[in-house]
Design a protein around this motif. Structure first.
Motif, mmCIF file in Angstrom:
data_model
loop_
_atom_site.group_PDB
_atom_site.id
_atom_site.type_symbol
_atom_site.label_atom_id
_atom_site.label_comp_id
_atom_site.label_asym_id
_atom_site.label_seq_id
_atom_site.Cartn_x
_atom_site.Cartn_y
_atom_site.Cartn_z
ATOM 1 N N MET A 18 5.548 26.846 -24.706
ATOM 2 C CA MET A 18 6.001 25.756 -24.001
ATOM 3 C C MET A 18 7.123 25.829 -22.919
ATOM 4 N N PRO A 19 8.319 26.296 -23.483
ATOM 5 C CA PRO A 19 9.320 26.579 -22.984
ATOM 6 C C PRO A 19 9.330 27.554 -21.682
ATOM 7 N N GLN A 20 8.269 28.362 -21.609
ATOM 8 C CA GLN A 20 7.854 29.171 -20.601
ATOM 9 C C GLN A 20 7.846 28.455 -19.206
ATOM 10 N N ILE A 21 7.100 27.273 -19.064
ATOM 11 C CA ILE A 21 6.894 26.647 -18.274
ATOM 12 C C ILE A 21 7.780 26.466 -17.276
ATOM 13 N N SER A 22 9.104 26.273 -17.788
ATOM 14 C CA SER A 22 10.386 25.840 -16.662
ATOM 15 C C SER A 22 10.738 27.349 -16.087
ATOM 16 N N THR A 23 10.533 28.262 -16.655
ATOM 17 C CA THR A 23 10.678 29.764 -16.218
ATOM 18 C C THR A 23 9.558 29.766 -15.027
ATOM 19 N N PHE A 24 8.367 29.507 -14.986
ATOM 20 C CA PHE A 24 7.232 29.734 -14.284
ATOM 21 C C PHE A 24 7.540 28.929 -13.193
ATOM 22 N N ASP A 25 8.215 27.660 -13.368
ATOM 23 C CA ASP A 25 8.617 26.779 -12.118
ATOM 24 C C ASP A 25 9.789 27.518 -11.270
ATOM 25 N N LYS A 26 10.725 28.021 -11.938
ATOM 26 C CA LYS A 26 11.727 28.703 -11.374
ATOM 27 C C LYS A 26 11.091 29.901 -10.620
ATOM 28 N N HIS A 27 10.207 30.630 -11.111
ATOM 29 C CA HIS A 27 9.490 31.751 -10.413
ATOM 30 C C HIS A 27 8.727 31.272 -9.204
ATOM 31 N N THR A 28 8.119 30.194 -9.272
ATOM 32 C CA THR A 28 7.552 29.573 -8.251
ATOM 33 C C THR A 28 8.295 29.363 -6.979
ATOM 34 N N GLU A 70 0.226 39.698 -3.021
ATOM 35 C CA GLU A 70 0.869 39.757 -4.349
ATOM 36 C C GLU A 70 1.509 38.335 -4.757
ATOM 37 N N LEU A 71 2.572 37.920 -3.921
ATOM 38 C CA LEU A 71 3.340 36.983 -4.138
ATOM 39 C C LEU A 71 2.465 35.718 -4.326
ATOM 40 N N SER A 72 1.430 35.449 -3.493
ATOM 41 C CA SER A 72 0.610 34.401 -3.498
ATOM 42 C C SER A 72 -0.225 34.582 -4.857
ATOM 43 N N THR A 73 -0.648 35.615 -5.055
ATOM 44 C CA THR A 73 -1.862 35.610 -6.312
ATOM 45 C C THR A 73 -0.716 35.156 -7.383
ATOM 46 N N LEU A 74 0.235 35.767 -7.676
ATOM 47 C CA LEU A 74 1.228 35.487 -8.889
ATOM 48 C C LEU A 74 1.709 33.976 -9.013
ATOM 49 N N LYS A 75 1.902 33.537 -7.761
ATOM 50 C CA LYS A 75 2.152 31.977 -7.629
ATOM 51 C C LYS A 75 0.985 31.113 -8.064
ATOM 52 N N ASP A 76 -0.192 31.461 -7.727
ATOM 53 C CA ASP A 76 -1.468 30.944 -8.238
ATOM 54 C C ASP A 76 -1.535 30.924 -9.582
ATOM 55 N N ASN A 77 -1.389 32.214 -10.137
ATOM 56 C CA ASN A 77 -1.604 32.555 -11.617
ATOM 57 C C ASN A 77 -0.477 31.860 -12.476
ATOM 58 N N LEU A 78 0.870 31.642 -11.811
ATOM 59 C CA LEU A 78 1.719 30.965 -12.727
ATOM 60 C C LEU A 78 1.444 29.271 -12.853
ATOM 61 N N GLU A 79 0.898 28.780 -11.799
ATOM 62 C CA GLU A 79 0.454 27.527 -11.536
ATOM 63 C C GLU A 79 -0.794 27.072 -12.415
ATOM 64 N N LYS A 83 -3.293 24.965 -17.192
ATOM 65 C CA LYS A 83 -4.030 24.747 -18.265
ATOM 66 C C LYS A 83 -3.098 24.372 -19.495
ATOM 67 N N MET A 84 -1.950 24.655 -19.492
ATOM 68 C CA MET A 84 -1.067 23.995 -20.715
ATOM 69 C C MET A 84 -1.237 22.584 -20.678
ATOM 70 N N MET A 85 -0.827 21.876 -19.372
ATOM 71 C CA MET A 85 -0.994 20.566 -19.256
ATOM 72 C C MET A 85 -2.279 19.887 -19.627
ATOM 73 N N VAL A 86 -3.445 20.398 -19.544
ATOM 74 C CA VAL A 86 -4.724 20.023 -19.689
ATOM 75 C C VAL A 86 -4.958 20.345 -21.290
ATOM 76 N N SER A 114 4.726 39.027 -17.816
ATOM 77 C CA SER A 114 4.905 40.198 -17.356
ATOM 78 C C SER A 114 4.586 40.478 -16.002
ATOM 79 N N ASP A 115 3.509 39.847 -15.437
ATOM 80 C CA ASP A 115 3.541 40.187 -13.937
ATOM 81 C C ASP A 115 4.456 39.831 -13.203
ATOM 82 N N ALA A 116 5.010 38.830 -13.861
ATOM 83 C CA ALA A 116 6.259 38.028 -12.586
ATOM 84 C C ALA A 116 7.488 38.933 -12.854
ATOM 85 N N ASN A 117 7.662 39.461 -14.190
ATOM 86 C CA ASN A 117 8.778 40.284 -14.047
ATOM 87 C C ASN A 117 8.612 41.555 -13.454
ATOM 88 N N ARG A 118 7.429 42.110 -13.249
ATOM 89 C CA ARG A 118 7.290 43.357 -12.580
ATOM 90 C C ARG A 118 7.521 43.218 -10.884
#
Length: 147
Positions: free
Chosen positions: A46-56, A84-93, A98-101, A135-139
């Motif tokens: 769950m804490p990774q979601i804040s990182t996902f938001d920052k990546h977005t 590549e960035l758009s796909t990554l953004k979609d995957n993060l979101e 899915k976590m929220m659901v 992993s994808d976001a970091n790369r």
């Protein structure tokens, strides 16, 4: 006497092993234990979601400033980078959604063992997805981060 001592040690070992196996079996069939396991996996990712938001936010900034990035790096393929960035953004979101659901749908106090087992699988699969997206976001974002 020695034979009696060895028999006692062997018996103690057998009882200990049986007890451990029984405890593991009890956990497999105890809905509260299974629920605790599902929540443990949830709490881990769950804490990774804040990182996902920052990546977005970073991705949105990069997409907005592709022309500037191209000026700084003339060899940058902006079409491929945008994709590549758009796909990554979609995957993060999607991972976040899915976590929220999962959190909305999950019933922690269900006494249905099969339900709890299915939810452990579901949240474990989500953990795998989170690991891949991380992993994808970091790369993908690494070339754009200042050192």
């Amino acid at each position: 006497m020695k034979k009696l001592m060895l028999s006692a040690i062997a018996l103690t070992t057998v009882v200990a092993i049986s007890s451990c196996q029984q405890k593991a079996k009890d956990v497999e069939n105890n809905p509260q234990e299974l629920s605790a396991k599902a929540i443990e996996v949830h709490d881990e990712i769950m804490p990774q979601i804040s990182t996902f938001d920052k990546h977005t936010v970073v991705i949105d900034s990069l997409l907005t400033n592709l022309a500037v990035l191209k000026t700084d790096n003339p060899t940058l393929d902006t079409v491929a980078t945008r994709t590549e960035l758009s796909t990554l953004k979609d995957n993060l979101e999607q991972a976040t959604d899915k976590m929220m659901v999962w959190m909305h749908e999950y019933t922690t106090d269900s006494t249905d063992t099969e339900y709890q087992k299915a939810e452990i699988k579901r949240i474990s699969d989500l953990k795998t997805e989170f690991e891949k997206v991380t992993s994808d976001a970091n790369r993908i974002l690494a070339p754009f981060t200042k050192k």
